[in-house]
Motif scaffolding. Structure first.
Motif, PDB file in Angstrom:
ATOM      1  N   MET A   1       0.649  -1.175   0.161  1.00 48.49           N
ATOM      2  CA  MET A   1      -0.005  -0.355   0.535  1.00 48.49           C
ATOM      3  C   MET A   1       0.797   1.001   0.165  1.00 48.49           C
ATOM      4  SD  MET A   1      -2.805   1.502   3.060  1.00 48.49           S
ATOM      5  CE  MET A   1      -4.103  -0.003   2.350  1.00 48.49           C
ATOM      6  N   PRO A   2       0.260   2.460  -0.393  1.00 52.28           N
ATOM      7  CA  PRO A   2       1.418   3.522  -0.565  1.00 52.28           C
ATOM      8  C   PRO A   2       1.523   3.971   0.657  1.00 52.28           C
ATOM      9  CG  PRO A   2      -0.116   3.133  -2.653  1.00 52.28           C
ATOM     10  CD  PRO A   2      -0.265   1.982  -1.827  1.00 52.28           C
ATOM     11  N   ASP A   3       2.167   4.820   0.698  1.00 52.58           N
ATOM     12  CA  ASP A   3       2.175   5.810   1.241  1.00 52.58           C
ATOM     13  C   ASP A   3       0.595   6.153   2.448  1.00 52.58           C
ATOM     14  OD1 ASP A   3       5.294   5.520   2.359  1.00 52.58           O
ATOM     15  OD2 ASP A   3       4.961   7.669   0.623  1.00 52.58           O
ATOM     16  N   ARG A   4       0.467   5.947   3.566  1.00 55.15           N
ATOM     17  CA  ARG A   4      -1.046   6.143   4.330  1.00 55.15           C
ATOM     18  C   ARG A   4      -0.747   7.229   5.834  1.00 55.15           C
ATOM     19  NH1 ARG A   4       0.056   1.020   5.611  1.00 55.15           N
ATOM     20  NH2 ARG A   4      -0.472   0.592   7.535  1.00 55.15           N
ATOM     21  N   ASP A   5      -1.320   8.276   5.862  1.00 49.48           N
ATOM     22  CA  ASP A   5      -1.731   8.680   6.771  1.00 49.48           C
ATOM     23  C   ASP A   5      -2.383   8.007   8.002  1.00 49.48           C
ATOM     24  OD1 ASP A   5      -1.557  10.116   9.474  1.00 49.48           O
ATOM     25  OD2 ASP A   5      -2.837  12.050   8.528  1.00 49.48           O
ATOM     26  N   ILE A   6      -2.322   6.856   8.186  1.00 51.18           N
ATOM     27  CA  ILE A   6      -3.116   6.274  10.235  1.00 51.18           C
ATOM     28  C   ILE A   6      -3.256   6.893  10.992  1.00 51.18           C
ATOM     29  CG2 ILE A   6      -2.459   3.671   8.652  1.00 51.18           C
ATOM     30  CD1 ILE A   6      -1.473   3.579  10.986  1.00 51.18           C
TER      31      ILE A   6
ATOM     32  N   LEU B   1      -9.089   0.638   6.412  1.00 53.06           N
ATOM     33  CA  LEU B   1      -9.108   1.612   5.876  1.00 53.06           C
ATOM     34  C   LEU B   1      -8.894   1.294   4.200  1.00 53.06           C
ATOM     35  CD1 LEU B   1      -7.663   4.853   5.613  1.00 53.06           C
ATOM     36  CD2 LEU B   1      -5.245   3.451   5.633  1.00 53.06           C
ATOM     37  N   ASN B   2      -9.771   2.119   3.814  1.00 54.41           N
ATOM     38  CA  ASN B   2      -9.797   2.301   1.863  1.00 54.41           C
ATOM     39  C   ASN B   2     -10.157   0.789   1.618  1.00 54.41           C
ATOM     40  OD1 ASN B   2      -9.021   4.931   1.704  1.00 54.41           O
ATOM     41  ND2 ASN B   2      -6.898   4.652   1.553  1.00 54.41           N
ATOM     42  N   GLY B   3     -10.859  -0.223   2.676  1.00 50.73           N
ATOM     43  CA  GLY B   3     -11.256  -1.141   2.218  1.00 50.73           C
ATOM     44  C   GLY B   3     -10.085  -2.245   2.707  1.00 50.73           C
ATOM     45  N   SER B   4      -8.613  -2.110   3.154  1.00 52.03           N
ATOM     46  CA  SER B   4      -7.943  -2.795   3.395  1.00 52.03           C
ATOM     47  C   SER B   4      -7.988  -3.296   4.656  1.00 52.03           C
ATOM     48  CB  SER B   4      -6.336  -2.677   3.183  1.00 52.03           C
ATOM     49  OG  SER B   4      -6.316  -2.626   1.930  1.00 52.03           O
ATOM     50  N   ARG B   5      -7.258  -4.147   5.376  1.00 51.31           N
ATOM     51  CA  ARG B   5      -7.654  -4.990   6.548  1.00 51.31           C
ATOM     52  C   ARG B   5      -6.060  -4.358   7.728  1.00 51.31           C
ATOM     53  NH1 ARG B   5     -11.590  -5.509  10.974  1.00 51.31           N
ATOM     54  NH2 ARG B   5     -13.044  -6.139   8.999  1.00 51.31           N
TER      55      ARG B   5
ATOM     56  N   ASP C   1       2.601   2.666  18.320  1.00 52.54           N
ATOM     57  CA  ASP C   1       3.325   3.229  17.112  1.00 52.54           C
ATOM     58  C   ASP C   1       4.080   2.867  16.087  1.00 52.54           C
ATOM     59  OD1 ASP C   1       2.570   6.098  17.931  1.00 52.54           O
ATOM     60  OD2 ASP C   1       3.744   5.701  19.708  1.00 52.54           O
ATOM     61  N   GLY C   2       4.227   1.260  16.410  1.00 54.18           N
ATOM     62  CA  GLY C   2       5.012  -0.225  15.938  1.00 54.18           C
ATOM     63  C   GLY C   2       4.238  -0.024  14.454  1.00 54.18           C
ATOM     64  N   PRO C   3       5.193  -1.297  14.064  1.00 56.00           N
ATOM     65  CA  PRO C   3       5.159  -1.949  13.242  1.00 56.00           C
ATOM     66  C   PRO C   3       3.449  -2.181  12.445  1.00 56.00           C
ATOM     67  CG  PRO C   3       6.121  -3.133  13.457  1.00 56.00           C
ATOM     68  CD  PRO C   3       5.711  -1.640  14.077  1.00 56.00           C
ATOM     69  N   THR C   4       2.237  -1.454  11.262  1.00 55.16           N
ATOM     70  CA  THR C   4       1.452  -2.544  11.462  1.00 55.16           C
ATOM     71  C   THR C   4       1.069  -3.200   9.786  1.00 55.16           C
ATOM     72  OG1 THR C   4       0.306   0.027  12.361  1.00 55.16           O
ATOM     73  CG2 THR C   4      -0.781  -1.234  10.054  1.00 55.16           C
ATOM     74  N   LEU C   5       0.413  -4.507   9.601  1.00 57.07           N
ATOM     75  CA  LEU C   5       0.203  -4.380   8.742  1.00 57.07           C
ATOM     76  C   LEU C   5      -0.488  -4.634   8.464  1.00 57.07           C
ATOM     77  CD1 LEU C   5       0.829  -8.612  10.518  1.00 57.07           C
ATOM     78  CD2 LEU C   5       2.735  -7.222   9.948  1.00 57.07           C
ATOM     79  N   THR C   6      -0.679  -5.449   6.583  1.00 51.79           N
ATOM     80  CA  THR C   6      -1.704  -5.008   6.121  1.00 51.79           C
ATOM     81  C   THR C   6      -2.572  -5.768   4.856  1.00 51.79           C
ATOM     82  OG1 THR C   6      -0.782  -2.073   5.989  1.00 51.79           O
ATOM     83  CG2 THR C   6      -2.730  -2.869   3.707  1.00 51.79           C
ATOM     84  N   PHE C   7      -3.919  -6.109   5.054  1.00 47.94           N
ATOM     85  CA  PHE C   7      -4.210  -7.365   4.259  1.00 47.94           C
ATOM     86  C   PHE C   7      -4.985  -6.713   3.436  1.00 47.94           C
ATOM     87  CE2 PHE C   7      -2.949  -8.496   8.458  1.00 47.94           C
ATOM     88  CZ  PHE C   7      -2.146 -10.207   8.312  1.00 47.94           C
ATOM     89  N   THR C   8      -5.272  -7.231   2.278  1.00 48.22           N
ATOM     90  CA  THR C   8      -6.830  -7.129   1.383  1.00 48.22           C
ATOM     91  C   THR C   8      -7.228  -8.263   1.848  1.00 48.22           C
ATOM     92  OG1 THR C   8      -6.070  -8.975  -0.242  1.00 48.22           O
ATOM     93  CG2 THR C   8      -4.711  -6.987  -0.668  1.00 48.22           C
ATOM     94  N   PRO C   9      -8.863  -7.177   1.337  1.00 47.65           N
ATOM     95  CA  PRO C   9      -9.727  -8.164   1.863  1.00 47.65           C
ATOM     96  C   PRO C   9     -10.320  -9.779   1.810  1.00 47.65           C
ATOM     97  CG  PRO C   9     -10.659  -6.330   0.297  1.00 47.65           C
ATOM     98  CD  PRO C   9      -9.472  -6.263   0.688  1.00 47.65           C
ATOM     99  N   SER C  10      -9.673  -9.843   0.741  1.00 52.96           N
ATOM    100  CA  SER C  10      -9.048 -11.633   0.592  1.00 52.96           C
ATOM    101  C   SER C  10      -8.142 -12.319   1.510  1.00 52.96           C
ATOM    102  CB  SER C  10      -8.952 -11.597  -0.958  1.00 52.96           C
ATOM    103  OG  SER C  10      -8.699 -12.798  -0.981  1.00 52.96           O
ATOM    104  N   ALA C  11      -7.273 -11.797   1.645  1.00 52.58           N
ATOM    105  CA  ALA C  11      -5.709 -12.259   1.893  1.00 52.58           C
ATOM    106  C   ALA C  11      -6.615 -12.452   4.143  1.00 52.58           C
ATOM    107  CB  ALA C  11      -4.821 -11.342   1.992  1.00 52.58           C
TER     108      ALA C  11
END
Length: 68
Positions: free
Chosen positions: A1-6, A29-33, A42-52
């Motif tokens: 996912m491109p840079d994003r402000d969470i 966020l924008n359909g991703s989990r 404040d640590g890392p965040t994992l990003t999953f597509t809806p399918s994943a």
């Protein structure tokens, strides 16, 4: 996912969480989990597509990812 402000994303813990130390928080966020460690927000965040995300949740429910 491109840079994003969470910074404005609302993360939540499972209602099954009893406040223990092994919790994760999830948000959408924008359909991703997004998933992060509740002890290191404040640590890392994992990003999953809806399918994943669906595949991951199914495997957890089936016990296929248990460490025991």
């Amino acid at each position: 996912m491109p840079d994003r402000d969470i910074s404005r994303v609302v993360f939540r813990k499972s209602t099954h969480s009893d406040g223990g130390e092994g919790c994760v928080e999830a948000a959408t966020l924008n359909g991703s989990r997004l998933v992060r460690d509740s002890k290191d927000t404040d640590g890392p965040t994992l990003t999953f597509t809806p399918s994943a995300w669906g595949t991951f949740v199914d495997k957890v429910k089936q016990g296929k990812l248990d460490l025991d």
